[in-house]
Design a protein around this motif. Structure first.
Motif, PDB file in Angstrom:
ATOM      1  N   GLY A  70       0.826  -1.196   0.000  1.00 33.82           N
ATOM      2  CA  GLY A  70       0.000   0.000   0.000  1.00 33.82           C
ATOM      3  C   GLY A  70       0.861   1.247   0.000  1.00 33.82           C
ATOM      4  N   LYS A  71       0.218   2.358   0.318  1.00 28.04           N
ATOM      5  CA  LYS A  71       0.914   3.644   0.414  1.00 28.04           C
ATOM      6  C   LYS A  71       0.372   4.393   1.625  1.00 28.04           C
ATOM      7  CE  LYS A  71       2.154   4.208  -4.379  1.00 28.04           C
ATOM      8  NZ  LYS A  71       2.351   5.126  -5.477  1.00 28.04           N
ATOM      9  N   ASP A  72       1.244   5.172   2.256  1.00 29.18           N
ATOM     10  CA  ASP A  72       0.798   5.983   3.380  1.00 29.18           C
ATOM     11  C   ASP A  72       0.234   7.305   2.878  1.00 29.18           C
ATOM     12  OD1 ASP A  72       3.000   7.608   2.785  1.00 29.18           O
ATOM     13  OD2 ASP A  72       4.168   6.962   4.518  1.00 29.18           O
ATOM     14  N   SER A  73      -0.136   8.191   3.799  1.00 31.21           N
ATOM     15  CA  SER A  73      -0.771   9.459   3.415  1.00 31.21           C
ATOM     16  C   SER A  73       0.165  10.372   2.626  1.00 31.21           C
ATOM     17  CB  SER A  73      -1.277  10.185   4.657  1.00 31.21           C
ATOM     18  OG  SER A  73      -0.208  10.437   5.544  1.00 31.21           O
ATOM     19  N   ASN A  76       4.263   7.284   0.305  1.00 33.45           N
ATOM     20  CA  ASN A  76       5.362   6.339   0.456  1.00 33.45           C
ATOM     21  C   ASN A  76       4.838   4.914   0.493  1.00 33.45           C
ATOM     22  OD1 ASN A  76       7.325   8.453   0.758  1.00 33.45           O
ATOM     23  ND2 ASN A  76       6.545   8.740   2.831  1.00 33.45           N
ATOM     24  N   ARG A  77       5.602   3.982  -0.055  1.00 27.93           N
ATOM     25  CA  ARG A  77       5.185   2.591  -0.095  1.00 27.93           C
ATOM     26  C   ARG A  77       5.195   1.976   1.304  1.00 27.93           C
ATOM     27  NH1 ARG A  77       8.662  -0.291  -4.562  1.00 27.93           N
ATOM     28  NH2 ARG A  77       7.167  -1.953  -4.211  1.00 27.93           N
ATOM     29  N   THR A  78       4.213   1.107   1.552  1.00 30.82           N
ATOM     30  CA  THR A  78       4.114   0.396   2.821  1.00 30.82           C
ATOM     31  C   THR A  78       3.851  -1.085   2.559  1.00 30.82           C
ATOM     32  OG1 THR A  78       1.730   0.768   3.016  1.00 30.82           O
ATOM     33  CG2 THR A  78       3.178   2.405   4.051  1.00 30.82           C
ATOM     34  N   HIS A  95       4.164  -1.298   7.899  1.00 29.64           N
ATOM     35  CA  HIS A  95       5.563  -0.877   8.028  1.00 29.64           C
ATOM     36  C   HIS A  95       5.990  -0.140   6.764  1.00 29.64           C
ATOM     37  CE1 HIS A  95       5.971  -3.668  11.440  1.00 29.64           C
ATOM     38  NE2 HIS A  95       5.192  -4.458  10.725  1.00 29.64           N
ATOM     39  N   SER A  96       6.996   0.725   6.906  1.00 24.98           N
ATOM     40  CA  SER A  96       7.549   1.383   5.715  1.00 24.98           C
ATOM     41  C   SER A  96       8.248   0.332   4.858  1.00 24.98           C
ATOM     42  CB  SER A  96       8.519   2.495   6.105  1.00 24.98           C
ATOM     43  OG  SER A  96       9.652   1.963   6.756  1.00 24.98           O
ATOM     44  N   TYR A  97       8.252   0.560   3.546  1.00 22.89           N
ATOM     45  CA  TYR A  97       8.807  -0.424   2.612  1.00 22.89           C
ATOM     46  C   TYR A  97       9.485   0.290   1.449  1.00 22.89           C
ATOM     47  CZ  TYR A  97       9.040  -4.033  -0.958  1.00 22.89           C
ATOM     48  OH  TYR A  97       9.485  -4.907  -1.917  1.00 22.89           O
TER      49      TYR A  97
END
Length: 119
Positions: A70-73, A76-78, A95-97
């Motif tokens: 997914g992506k955060d707000s 950024n990829r998660t 988590h961040s990815y």
């Protein structure tokens, strides 16, 4: 005849573009990290499933679960993990990815920790 060639070419280009888009949005595939040694962790990705092996002083434990990308707000990829047992609760959640390649090989970063792909 020429009309069919143009249609075929356009269809082929669309299929190639869809493949590139899906590949770039996809998650990891294969095995990353190393569970051997004193302390380690190894992630094995297959489809939407993940197996995480924890290593501690020669002993290992593996837990199975699922992951989604997914992506955060901020865009950024998660990566989000869900596991069936409580043994991996520290690793569950979003988590961040990131991923990339350097002189040591292909890698992923989960919460800033680089894990290299096994060959």
């Amino acid at each position: 005849m020429k009309k069919n060639l143009i249609r075929f070419t356009c269809l082929a280009l669309v299929l190639v573009m869809v493949g590139v888009v899906l590949a770039s949005c996809g998650g990891p595939s294969g095995t990353y990290g190393d569970a051997s040694g004193l302390v380690g962790v190894e992630y094995k990705f297959s489809g939407s499933k993940v197996s995480v092996t924890f290593g501690l002083a020669g002993f290992t434990k593996t837990v199975d679960g699922k992951f989604s990308m997914g992506k955060d707000s901020d865009g950024n990829r998660t990566i989000t993990f869900t596991f069936e047992g409580s043994d991996a609760s520290k690793y569950e959640g979003t988590h961040s990815y990131s991923s990339g390649k350097d002189d040591s090989g292909e890698y992923i970063k989960i919460d800033g920790v680089a894990l290299y792909k096994k060959k």
